[in-house]
Scaffold this motif. Sequence first.
Motif, PDB file in Angstrom:
ATOM      1  N   ARG A 177       0.838  -1.127  -0.108  1.00 45.99           N
ATOM      2  CA  ARG A 177      -0.042   0.114  -0.112  1.00 45.99           C
ATOM      3  C   ARG A 177       1.009   1.326   0.089  1.00 45.99           C
ATOM      4  N   ASP A 178       1.939   1.080   0.820  1.00 45.05           N
ATOM      5  CA  ASP A 178       2.885   2.522   0.596  1.00 45.05           C
ATOM      6  C   ASP A 178       3.476   2.617  -0.616  1.00 45.05           C
ATOM      7  N   ARG A 179       3.801   1.377  -0.995  1.00 43.67           N
ATOM      8  CA  ARG A 179       4.302   1.748  -2.634  1.00 43.67           C
ATOM      9  C   ARG A 179       3.366   2.094  -3.567  1.00 43.67           C
ATOM     10  N   VAL A 180       1.988   1.837  -3.519  1.00 45.36           N
ATOM     11  CA  VAL A 180       1.201   2.463  -4.333  1.00 45.36           C
ATOM     12  C   VAL A 180       1.187   3.791  -4.072  1.00 45.36           C
ATOM     13  N   ILE A 181       0.934   4.305  -2.817  1.00 38.93           N
ATOM     14  CA  ILE A 181       0.842   5.841  -2.365  1.00 38.93           C
ATOM     15  C   ILE A 181       1.973   6.549  -3.207  1.00 38.93           C
ATOM     16  N   ARG A 182       3.132   5.961  -2.929  1.00 37.77           N
ATOM     17  CA  ARG A 182       4.294   6.707  -3.354  1.00 37.77           C
ATOM     18  C   ARG A 182       4.216   6.864  -4.956  1.00 37.77           C
ATOM     19  N   ASN A 183       3.723   5.751  -5.538  1.00 39.08           N
ATOM     20  CA  ASN A 183       3.813   5.766  -7.061  1.00 39.08           C
ATOM     21  C   ASN A 183       2.760   6.763  -7.666  1.00 39.08           C
ATOM     22  N   MET A 184       1.660   6.954  -6.793  1.00 40.15           N
ATOM     23  CA  MET A 184       0.619   7.969  -7.276  1.00 40.15           C
ATOM     24  C   MET A 184       1.106   9.190  -7.039  1.00 40.15           C
ATOM     25  N   ARG A 185       1.814   9.501  -5.948  1.00 38.53           N
ATOM     26  CA  ARG A 185       2.439  10.665  -5.574  1.00 38.53           C
ATOM     27  C   ARG A 185       3.377  11.008  -6.630  1.00 38.53           C
ATOM     28  N   LEU A 186       4.384  10.336  -7.148  1.00 36.17           N
ATOM     29  CA  LEU A 186       5.293  10.657  -8.259  1.00 36.17           C
ATOM     30  C   LEU A 186       4.420  10.950  -9.566  1.00 36.17           C
ATOM     31  N   ALA A 187       3.420  10.022  -9.864  1.00 37.91           N
ATOM     32  CA  ALA A 187       2.703  10.687 -10.999  1.00 37.91           C
ATOM     33  C   ALA A 187       2.211  11.904 -10.518  1.00 37.91           C
ATOM     34  N   GLU A 188       1.639  12.609  -9.474  1.00 40.69           N
ATOM     35  CA  GLU A 188       1.087  13.763  -9.602  1.00 40.69           C
ATOM     36  C   GLU A 188       2.089  14.825  -9.586  1.00 40.69           C
ATOM     37  N   ASP A 189       3.293  14.419  -9.027  1.00 45.08           N
ATOM     38  CA  ASP A 189       4.511  15.219  -9.297  1.00 45.08           C
ATOM     39  C   ASP A 189       4.877  15.560 -10.572  1.00 45.08           C
ATOM     40  N   LEU A 190       4.889  14.504 -11.486  1.00 49.27           N
ATOM     41  CA  LEU A 190       4.844  14.662 -12.787  1.00 49.27           C
ATOM     42  C   LEU A 190       3.898  14.973 -13.577  1.00 49.27           C
ATOM     43  N   GLY A 191       3.018  15.904 -12.942  1.00 44.30           N
ATOM     44  CA  GLY A 191       1.775  16.509 -13.691  1.00 44.30           C
ATOM     45  C   GLY A 191       0.799  15.606 -14.236  1.00 44.30           C
ATOM     46  N   ALA A 192       0.490  14.468 -13.746  1.00 49.93           N
ATOM     47  CA  ALA A 192      -0.314  13.621 -14.281  1.00 49.93           C
ATOM     48  C   ALA A 192      -1.803  13.692 -13.399  1.00 49.93           C
ATOM     49  N   LYS A 193      -2.637  13.349 -14.221  1.00 49.06           N
ATOM     50  CA  LYS A 193      -4.136  13.232 -13.635  1.00 49.06           C
ATOM     51  C   LYS A 193      -4.172  12.051 -13.003  1.00 49.06           C
ATOM     52  N   THR A 194      -4.541  11.781 -11.742  1.00 48.01           N
ATOM     53  CA  THR A 194      -4.487  10.521 -11.104  1.00 48.01           C
ATOM     54  C   THR A 194      -5.928  10.044 -10.656  1.00 48.01           C
ATOM     55  N   LEU A 195      -6.346   8.784 -10.719  1.00 52.66           N
ATOM     56  CA  LEU A 195      -7.567   8.248 -10.576  1.00 52.66           C
ATOM     57  C   LEU A 195      -7.518   6.932 -10.043  1.00 52.66           C
ATOM     58  N   THR A 196      -8.249   6.558  -8.775  1.00 47.50           N
ATOM     59  CA  THR A 196      -8.331   5.450  -8.208  1.00 47.50           C
ATOM     60  C   THR A 196      -9.708   4.868  -8.152  1.00 47.50           C
ATOM     61  N   ILE A 197      -9.765   3.718  -8.848  1.00 48.43           N
ATOM     62  CA  ILE A 197     -10.878   3.135  -8.793  1.00 48.43           C
ATOM     63  C   ILE A 197     -11.008   1.687  -8.537  1.00 48.43           C
ATOM     64  N   SER A 198     -12.233   1.155  -8.017  1.00 49.45           N
ATOM     65  CA  SER A 198     -12.350  -0.251  -7.566  1.00 49.45           C
ATOM     66  C   SER A 198     -13.100  -1.318  -8.522  1.00 49.45           C
ATOM     67  N   GLY A 199     -12.503  -2.398  -8.573  1.00 47.01           N
ATOM     68  CA  GLY A 199     -12.968  -3.410  -9.756  1.00 47.01           C
ATOM     69  C   GLY A 199     -12.341  -4.705  -9.451  1.00 47.01           C
ATOM     70  N   GLU A 200     -12.782  -5.714  -9.721  1.00 42.52           N
ATOM     71  CA  GLU A 200     -12.326  -7.014  -9.738  1.00 42.52           C
ATOM     72  C   GLU A 200     -11.619  -7.498 -11.147  1.00 42.52           C
ATOM     73  N   ASN A 201     -12.408  -7.103 -12.196  1.00 45.73           N
ATOM     74  CA  ASN A 201     -11.792  -7.478 -13.438  1.00 45.73           C
ATOM     75  C   ASN A 201     -10.942  -6.427 -14.071  1.00 45.73           C
ATOM     76  N   LEU A 202      -9.671  -6.609 -13.882  1.00 49.47           N
ATOM     77  CA  LEU A 202      -8.561  -5.360 -14.176  1.00 49.47           C
ATOM     78  C   LEU A 202      -8.735  -5.091 -15.540  1.00 49.47           C
ATOM     79  N   VAL A 203      -8.640  -6.016 -16.601  1.00 46.24           N
ATOM     80  CA  VAL A 203      -8.479  -5.754 -17.849  1.00 46.24           C
ATOM     81  C   VAL A 203     -10.098  -4.816 -18.361  1.00 46.24           C
ATOM     82  N   GLN A 204     -10.895  -5.383 -17.865  1.00 49.10           N
ATOM     83  CA  GLN A 204     -12.210  -4.687 -18.126  1.00 49.10           C
ATOM     84  C   GLN A 204     -12.401  -3.169 -17.751  1.00 49.10           C
TER      85      GLN A 204
END
Length: 905
Positions: free
Chosen positions: A302-329
Amino acid sequence: MSNGYRERRPDPDTLLERIQRENRGKLTVFLGAAAGVGKTYTMLEAAHQRLQEGFDVAIGWVETHGRQETERLVEGLPRIPACLIEYRGKRLPEMDIDAILERRPELVLVDELAHTNIPGSRHVRRFQDVEELLKAGINVYTTLNIQHIESLNDIVAQITGVVVRETVPDHILEEADSVQLIDIPPEELIKRLKEGKVYVPAQAEQAIRKFFRPGNINALRELSLRFTANRVDKEMSEYMREHSIEGPWPAAGRVMVCVSASPFSAQLVRAARRLAGGLQAELIAVHIEAPARRFPIGDKERDRVIRNMRLAEDLGAKTLTISGENLVQEIIEVARAQNVSSIVVGKPHHSRLWELWHGSLVDKLIRNSGGINVYVIQGVAEQDQDAGIRTMPKDEKINWSQYVGGLSMAALITIFCLLFENNMGLVNIALLYQLPVTMSAFWWGRWPSYFTALCGLAAFDFLFVPPTLTFTVADIRYLWSFITFMIVAFVIGGRTDLLRTEAASARQREKSTRALYEFSREIAAVIDLKLISQKLVKQAADTVGRSFVVMLPDQSGKLSIWAEHYLEATKKNTRLPRDPSETAVASWAFEHGQAAGRSTDTLPSAKYLYIPLKTTENIVGVLGVRVKEKKMLPEEKRLIDAWAGLAAIAVERVRLAEQAREAALLLESDRLRTALFNSISHELRTPLASIVGSVSTLLEAEDVYTQAARHELLENIQEGAARMERVVSNLLDTARLESGMMQLKIDWCDIEDIIGTSLQRLRETTQRYILDVKVAPDIPLLKADCVLLEQVMINLIDNAMKYSSRGSEILIRAEPKGGTVIVSVSDNGVGIPEEDLTKVFDKFYRIQQPRHVSGTGLGLSICKGIIEAHGGVIWVERRPNGGTTVSFQIPTEEKAGLPERLANK
């Protein structure tokens, strides 16, 4: 407007960005391929040139590293002293940002942009200090090496074999006004290293062996040149767009990177950032959150996910977190919803056997992507960095009662099966043992259900499978039954627990949404800021499970706590301390419009996270949240942001309502003043002119007029004076009523005497009308203010005479009715229109009619105030044959219905 014109006109976003940057300071970055190329030296030379040109230049922080040439250039430049920060028993120097803001030079030099500040500083990183200086309008010169740019971090690690920990987000350089590349040949740089002009000899020798090899230096130089070339190309494109220069413009697209807990997910984010930069496309980072099976709060993944999402924000990305079982879909649906043109995923490191069993996510993604490009990136696992701010692990204790409960259910099933064994087959007995497994999973989770399954299998084998009372199996086919039993038990237990977790997550989301909706509905019609703040902190604390405070500025702009709510379980440890340090953090967040305190990079040593309450135009307050962990979850942060946004809207709405009310009062006051001046100018000047004219006539020609003429002139003087007295009396009574200063002098009153006294005072004018007065003989005495009731009767009779022709009849009636006395005055005048019956008691109301009627329009308004002060009511009615009847009703009981503030002691 033609399409050609629309294509040639400047980009509005670019123009808006340029306007917003006009009030910011200018940032100049001296970029080098490595340490020792002369960045600081060149920066100091440029600073001397600016100083000679008359600029106010000051050194905020410069590292000379003992180089004599650099130290000589520092001489002659004003230097702002560093501040000393206590850290681990030592006082260490650090750049004093407050002193720079107070000094406010035109240009400040800040060396080593990627530097990490000493713990206890305002910001964690020096580039954050630079951002604050730029917002304050101060120009900044700074230095940076190419290996410290965040999007190039993994490339530098591949080239040099060294992972750089201190990095700067790309947007800092993208927003820079000028980037100057400082470059020297590799041979000269190595020569400088050997001469000790970069590091001390021992460090220089080690650096040459590990980092400053000719191949590494050339690769870093190429990176620097490419980065600078990309920036020049971007500036050229912006110039062409601003000046409507036609050219081949690339079509805008969106690049989406899939972020997970993978050890090399950060490399995917950087690769996607480089791809988006090359395509001039927007970057979107998406994390698909599966039902919480492997991610307890605060664990490593979980800590690694948080760091990666923060990194994306620092690089100017728009971040989205959604819940789902079927990753590909979920990935395909998000990509289509966001109009994504390219998807970046990592190359899987699973074994072939694992992919045969579970399937390849990359293959499924490519097959279902349609027209979307899929980029598969090979990555190398990174070492977990010490993020400095991490989530505290969740303290979960084993609840042994759940395991005891599962064992008890298995024992009950065993007893039941032993009692009815002759009537049940082994198949039915095995199926019954699945029941406690399912119930354990539904009530307590997967691990108690697995334990229950093992207990049930052991009991089934020992008691029912021949040979009984042993764990041996005579028939090998029972082994397949045992395997099937365990597979079914594990699947049922796992899926039931999964459904239970998903249901709990759905309930939490529904609870959060409902709480936000109920709060917004409750405060929709509330304009009490204190009440809104109290409701906010209570509902937010109950929903999020944290303590909240709302801090709003007073008239002087100083923050103070308006509402606070603390969780009962942790009230002693969460109460906001009234110490200057916490107040200072909240004030900084309020003044700068940025979150500060716990779980941020700004003043992270605070106990609370302070979020500014922002509206479209200004900042109206600060929301404080008690955060025990050093890092909170993204979904929790979004929920707190939602509460902060709703609170900002509520506070802004209340303040706008207050401004609207003040504007309405000002408008009403202006209207009242205008009407008052108009009334006074006419109602006072007319009788005053009559008095002055009559007096002048008597003084100048006293012997000319007869006794009768002189008497008539004196009557004019008396009538004008009485008229002026009524006007002034009405104005004074209105002022007393408006200010609440009117006090009733209660005494026994006879309504017949009050009517008689009123007619006596108006005897000069009542002679022109026919008066019909009827007072009931059994009318009781009143407990009231006799003088004020007399004023009411005078105003009503005078009003009736004004709107009646001379010689017409005026009726005055007084009679008792049910513990009250009703008094009415009727005339035969023009009457009041039906639509104006509710307006007659308004101040300055006058009936529109052809002939002029004197008066200020305050008489009936004063009557209404006096009657209501006695606890009575007053109303007006139209007479069937024309004219108007004004009636009032006053209770006869002592002080009945009388407001306490008006009752005489």
